[in-house]
Design a protein around this motif. Structure first.
Motif, PDB file in Angstrom:
ATOM      1  N   GLY A  31      -4.622   4.312 -15.902  1.00 32.57           N
ATOM      2  CA  GLY A  31      -3.234   4.000 -16.215  1.00 32.57           C
ATOM      3  C   GLY A  31      -2.754   2.769 -15.473  1.00 32.57           C
ATOM      4  N   THR A  32      -1.437   2.579 -15.477  1.00 29.59           N
ATOM      5  CA  THR A  32      -0.809   1.452 -14.793  1.00 29.59           C
ATOM      6  C   THR A  32       0.459   1.927 -14.108  1.00 29.59           C
ATOM      7  OG1 THR A  32       0.479   0.827 -16.755  1.00 29.59           O
ATOM      8  CG2 THR A  32      -1.687  -0.217 -16.478  1.00 29.59           C
ATOM      9  N   PHE A  33       0.960   1.120 -13.172  1.00 29.43           N
ATOM     10  CA  PHE A  33       2.227   1.452 -12.523  1.00 29.43           C
ATOM     11  C   PHE A  33       3.013   0.185 -12.227  1.00 29.43           C
ATOM     12  CE2 PHE A  33      -0.293   0.384  -8.837  1.00 29.43           C
ATOM     13  CZ  PHE A  33       0.612  -0.245  -7.983  1.00 29.43           C
ATOM     14  N   ALA A  34       4.330   0.364 -12.059  1.00 32.24           N
ATOM     15  CA  ALA A  34       5.209  -0.684 -11.549  1.00 32.24           C
ATOM     16  C   ALA A  34       6.099  -0.038 -10.495  1.00 32.24           C
ATOM     17  CB  ALA A  34       6.060  -1.274 -12.672  1.00 32.24           C
ATOM     18  N   ALA A  35       6.389  -0.767  -9.424  1.00 33.74           N
ATOM     19  CA  ALA A  35       7.175  -0.209  -8.329  1.00 33.74           C
ATOM     20  C   ALA A  35       7.888  -1.334  -7.602  1.00 33.74           C
ATOM     21  CB  ALA A  35       6.270   0.565  -7.375  1.00 33.74           C
ATOM     22  N   LYS A  36       8.748  -0.968  -6.632  1.00 36.73           N
ATOM     23  CA  LYS A  36       9.436  -1.948  -5.799  1.00 36.73           C
ATOM     24  C   LYS A  36       9.348  -1.534  -4.340  1.00 36.73           C
ATOM     25  CE  LYS A  36      12.717  -3.670  -9.235  1.00 36.73           C
ATOM     26  NZ  LYS A  36      14.150  -3.879  -9.566  1.00 36.73           N
ATOM     27  N   VAL A  37       9.073  -2.520  -3.491  1.00 38.19           N
ATOM     28  CA  VAL A  37       9.045  -2.298  -2.063  1.00 38.19           C
ATOM     29  C   VAL A  37      10.431  -2.587  -1.511  1.00 38.19           C
ATOM     30  CG1 VAL A  37       8.056  -3.031   0.127  1.00 38.19           C
ATOM     31  CG2 VAL A  37       6.625  -2.903  -1.914  1.00 38.19           C
ATOM     32  N   ASP A  38      10.975  -1.650  -0.738  1.00 42.76           N
ATOM     33  CA  ASP A  38      12.314  -1.774  -0.166  1.00 42.76           C
ATOM     34  C   ASP A  38      12.179  -2.003   1.332  1.00 42.76           C
ATOM     35  OD1 ASP A  38      14.990  -1.796   0.222  1.00 42.76           O
ATOM     36  OD2 ASP A  38      15.282   0.361  -0.054  1.00 42.76           O
ATOM     37  N   SER A  39      12.442  -3.222   1.790  1.00 42.81           N
ATOM     38  CA  SER A  39      12.324  -3.567   3.193  1.00 42.81           C
ATOM     39  C   SER A  39      13.650  -4.078   3.718  1.00 42.81           C
ATOM     40  CB  SER A  39      11.242  -4.632   3.400  1.00 42.81           C
ATOM     41  OG  SER A  39      11.197  -5.060   4.744  1.00 42.81           O
ATOM     42  N   SER A  40      14.012  -3.698   4.936  1.00 47.67           N
ATOM     43  CA  SER A  40      15.305  -4.086   5.506  1.00 47.67           C
ATOM     44  C   SER A  40      15.382  -5.581   5.810  1.00 47.67           C
ATOM     45  CB  SER A  40      15.563  -3.287   6.788  1.00 47.67           C
ATOM     46  OG  SER A  40      14.538  -3.535   7.734  1.00 47.67           O
ATOM     47  N   ALA A  73       6.028  -4.651  -7.430  1.00 46.67           N
ATOM     48  CA  ALA A  73       4.592  -4.411  -7.318  1.00 46.67           C
ATOM     49  C   ALA A  73       4.084  -3.842  -8.628  1.00 46.67           C
ATOM     50  CB  ALA A  73       4.299  -3.443  -6.172  1.00 46.67           C
ATOM     51  N   ARG A  74       2.931  -4.324  -9.064  1.00 49.42           N
ATOM     52  CA  ARG A  74       2.304  -3.811 -10.280  1.00 49.42           C
ATOM     53  C   ARG A  74       0.823  -3.625 -10.037  1.00 49.42           C
ATOM     54  NH1 ARG A  74       5.244  -3.810 -14.865  1.00 49.42           N
ATOM     55  NH2 ARG A  74       7.276  -4.843 -14.775  1.00 49.42           N
ATOM     56  N   GLY A  75       0.221  -2.696 -10.777  1.00 47.87           N
ATOM     57  CA  GLY A  75      -1.201  -2.493 -10.593  1.00 47.87           C
ATOM     58  C   GLY A  75      -1.778  -1.448 -11.518  1.00 47.87           C
ATOM     59  N   LYS A  76      -3.026  -1.070 -11.246  1.00 49.19           N
ATOM     60  CA  LYS A  76      -3.765  -0.134 -12.077  1.00 49.19           C
ATOM     61  C   LYS A  76      -3.996   1.182 -11.346  1.00 49.19           C
ATOM     62  CE  LYS A  76      -6.209  -3.735 -14.661  1.00 49.19           C
ATOM     63  NZ  LYS A  76      -7.537  -4.268 -15.071  1.00 49.19           N
ATOM     64  N   VAL A  77      -4.154   2.241 -12.133  1.00 53.63           N
ATOM     65  CA  VAL A  77      -4.435   3.570 -11.608  1.00 53.63           C
ATOM     66  C   VAL A  77      -5.748   4.066 -12.214  1.00 53.63           C
ATOM     67  CG1 VAL A  77      -3.593   5.929 -11.315  1.00 53.63           C
ATOM     68  CG2 VAL A  77      -1.957   4.041 -11.519  1.00 53.63           C
ATOM     69  N   ALA A 111       0.839  -1.200   0.000  1.00 58.62           N
ATOM     70  CA  ALA A 111       0.000   0.000   0.000  1.00 58.62           C
ATOM     71  C   ALA A 111       0.870   1.245   0.000  1.00 58.62           C
ATOM     72  CB  ALA A 111      -0.916   0.005   1.220  1.00 58.62           C
ATOM     73  N   ALA A 112       1.965   1.205   0.741  1.00 56.97           N
ATOM     74  CA  ALA A 112       2.841   2.356   0.805  1.00 56.97           C
ATOM     75  C   ALA A 112       3.516   2.623  -0.527  1.00 56.97           C
ATOM     76  CB  ALA A 112       3.913   2.128   1.879  1.00 56.97           C
ATOM     77  N   ILE A 113       4.001   1.591  -1.182  1.00 55.04           N
ATOM     78  CA  ILE A 113       4.710   1.820  -2.431  1.00 55.04           C
ATOM     79  C   ILE A 113       3.761   2.218  -3.546  1.00 55.04           C
ATOM     80  CG2 ILE A 113       4.634  -0.585  -3.116  1.00 55.04           C
ATOM     81  CD1 ILE A 113       7.192   2.146  -3.921  1.00 55.04           C
ATOM     82  N   ILE A 114       2.508   1.765  -3.468  1.00 57.06           N
ATOM     83  CA  ILE A 114       1.530   2.218  -4.453  1.00 57.06           C
ATOM     84  C   ILE A 114       1.395   3.727  -4.395  1.00 57.06           C
ATOM     85  CG2 ILE A 114      -0.927   2.203  -5.026  1.00 57.06           C
ATOM     86  CD1 ILE A 114      -0.998  -0.721  -4.250  1.00 57.06           C
ATOM     87  N   ALA A 115       1.382   4.278  -3.184  1.00 59.33           N
ATOM     88  CA  ALA A 115       1.323   5.735  -3.049  1.00 59.33           C
ATOM     89  C   ALA A 115       2.542   6.382  -3.664  1.00 59.33           C
ATOM     90  CB  ALA A 115       1.230   6.117  -1.571  1.00 59.33           C
ATOM     91  N   ALA A 116       3.713   5.795  -3.457  1.00 61.74           N
ATOM     92  CA  ALA A 116       4.928   6.362  -4.023  1.00 61.74           C
ATOM     93  C   ALA A 116       4.905   6.321  -5.539  1.00 61.74           C
ATOM     94  CB  ALA A 116       6.147   5.598  -3.505  1.00 61.74           C
ATOM     95  N   ALA A 117       4.273   5.302  -6.090  1.00 60.89           N
ATOM     96  CA  ALA A 117       4.291   5.129  -7.543  1.00 60.89           C
ATOM     97  C   ALA A 117       3.672   6.287  -8.287  1.00 60.89           C
ATOM     98  CB  ALA A 117       3.562   3.836  -7.913  1.00 60.89           C
ATOM     99  N   VAL A 118       2.596   6.855  -7.743  1.00 62.41           N
ATOM    100  CA  VAL A 118       1.888   7.897  -8.477  1.00 62.41           C
ATOM    101  C   VAL A 118       2.758   9.113  -8.732  1.00 62.41           C
ATOM    102  CG1 VAL A 118       0.980   9.108  -6.470  1.00 62.41           C
ATOM    103  CG2 VAL A 118      -0.280   9.137  -8.611  1.00 62.41           C
ATOM    104  N   LEU A 119       3.779   9.304  -7.948  1.00 58.54           N
ATOM    105  CA  LEU A 119       4.568  10.511  -8.089  1.00 58.54           C
ATOM    106  C   LEU A 119       5.469  10.475  -9.306  1.00 58.54           C
ATOM    107  CD1 LEU A 119       5.263  11.252  -4.384  1.00 58.54           C
ATOM    108  CD2 LEU A 119       3.586  12.222  -5.929  1.00 58.54           C
ATOM    109  N   GLY A 120       5.400   9.409 -10.064  1.00 57.00           N
ATOM    110  CA  GLY A 120       6.108   9.396 -11.328  1.00 57.00           C
ATOM    111  C   GLY A 120       5.211   9.694 -12.498  1.00 57.00           C
ATOM    112  N   ILE A 121       4.043  10.287 -12.308  1.00 60.03           N
ATOM    113  CA  ILE A 121       3.076  10.377 -13.395  1.00 60.03           C
ATOM    114  C   ILE A 121       3.521  11.196 -14.580  1.00 60.03           C
ATOM    115  CG2 ILE A 121       1.112  10.046 -11.880  1.00 60.03           C
ATOM    116  CD1 ILE A 121       0.516  13.011 -12.189  1.00 60.03           C
ATOM    117  N   VAL A 122       4.575  11.980 -14.421  1.00 55.66           N
ATOM    118  CA  VAL A 122       4.979  12.756 -15.573  1.00 55.66           C
ATOM    119  C   VAL A 122       6.382  12.413 -16.029  1.00 55.66           C
ATOM    120  CG1 VAL A 122       3.449  14.663 -15.119  1.00 55.66           C
ATOM    121  CG2 VAL A 122       5.659  14.643 -14.036  1.00 55.66           C
TER     122      VAL A 122
END
Length: 258
Positions: free
Chosen positions: A117-126, A133-137, A7-18
């Protein structure tokens, strides 16, 4: 914990919309942002507005492949020749979309839909390897703090199902080359747990109001008299990252008078 991370990385993903994989490349130190945007149709009237859609695609990364710093804020200023019109268009409120799938969000707020739209992202955990992560917008017309805005509903189903809603404020400027500004702040929680790798977004919606056809986005081709076309600044975007780095990018495009 995995649901929280996604859920957290999905939020981060949107900030690449441009930003986009095949567009202009902007780099500072190890940080690299690839940025693109397109306005359709290319042929537009000179003296009046016509319905348009804007496509925004892209990537955020680093030269050496390490995780990039987290995006904290993004501001997108669009050319004054483009207008946002939402009078008569239904709105959707954020609480209605929390923890909903793409299908559920459409059932709840389809009348307010203005983009997808769509997004792809990665979750970074210690304590775990990077998790893709992939999904729809989905983009919905909304009211943010009593003013016109948009809600971006992001839903990921890989590796687990999770949803996030991010508000974008819309501000109109009275002077200058750019007339409309879209802006958002990314929640700290999301920014600390993941980073975007790719996102693709298309915004545009035609509808009827007061018996007349309307468009959420409209534009004209402001070419001087006697010229069949003209270049113009489509967008100016500012990316602010957690390490204090800011990248400002400009997209120059052209239009043809029809």
């Amino acid at each position: 914990m995995r649901r929280l991370l996604i859920a957290a990385i999905i939020a981060a993903a949107v900030l690449g919309i441009v930003v986009a994989a095949q567009g202009e490349v902007y780099q500072r130190g190890n940080l690299r942002v690839t940025f693109d945007g397109r306005l359709r149709p290319h042929d537009l009237p000179r003296e009046r507005l016509a319905p348009v859609t804007v496509s925004l695609d892209g990537t955020v990364g680093t030269v050496d492949g390490s995780p990039p710093p987290q995006l904290r804020e993004i501001t997108v200023a669009m050319n004054r020749a483009g207008k946002v019109f939402a009078t008569g268009l239904p709105t959707c409120e954020a609480p209605r979309l929390h923890q909903t799938s793409t299908e559920a969000a459409l059932r709840i707020c389809r009348p307010a839909l203005v983009g997808h739209g769509t997004f792809a992202a990665k979750v970074d955990s210690s304590d775990a390897p990077l998790i893709p992560a992939r999904g729809k917008v989905l983009v919905f017309n909304s009211r943010i703090d009593g003013r016109q805005g948009m809600l971006l509903h992001l839903y990921g189903s890989v590796p687990v199902r999770a949803a996030f809603v991010l508000p974008f404020k819309i501000e109109r400027l009275s002077k200058g080359e750019f007339g409309t500004v879209f802006s958002t702040r990314i929640p700290t929680l999301a920014a600390d747990l993941g980073y975007v790798t790719e996102i693709n977004l298309t915004i545009g919606r035609r509808y009827r109001y007061a018996g007349k056809p309307r468009s959420f986005l409209s534009a004209s081709c402001a070419a001087p008299a006697g010229f069949s076309g003209a270049p113009y600044q489509l967008a100016k975007t500012t990316f602010a990252f957690s390490d204090g780095t800011s990248l400002i990018s400009r997209l120059t495009r052209d239009c043809t008078v029809r």
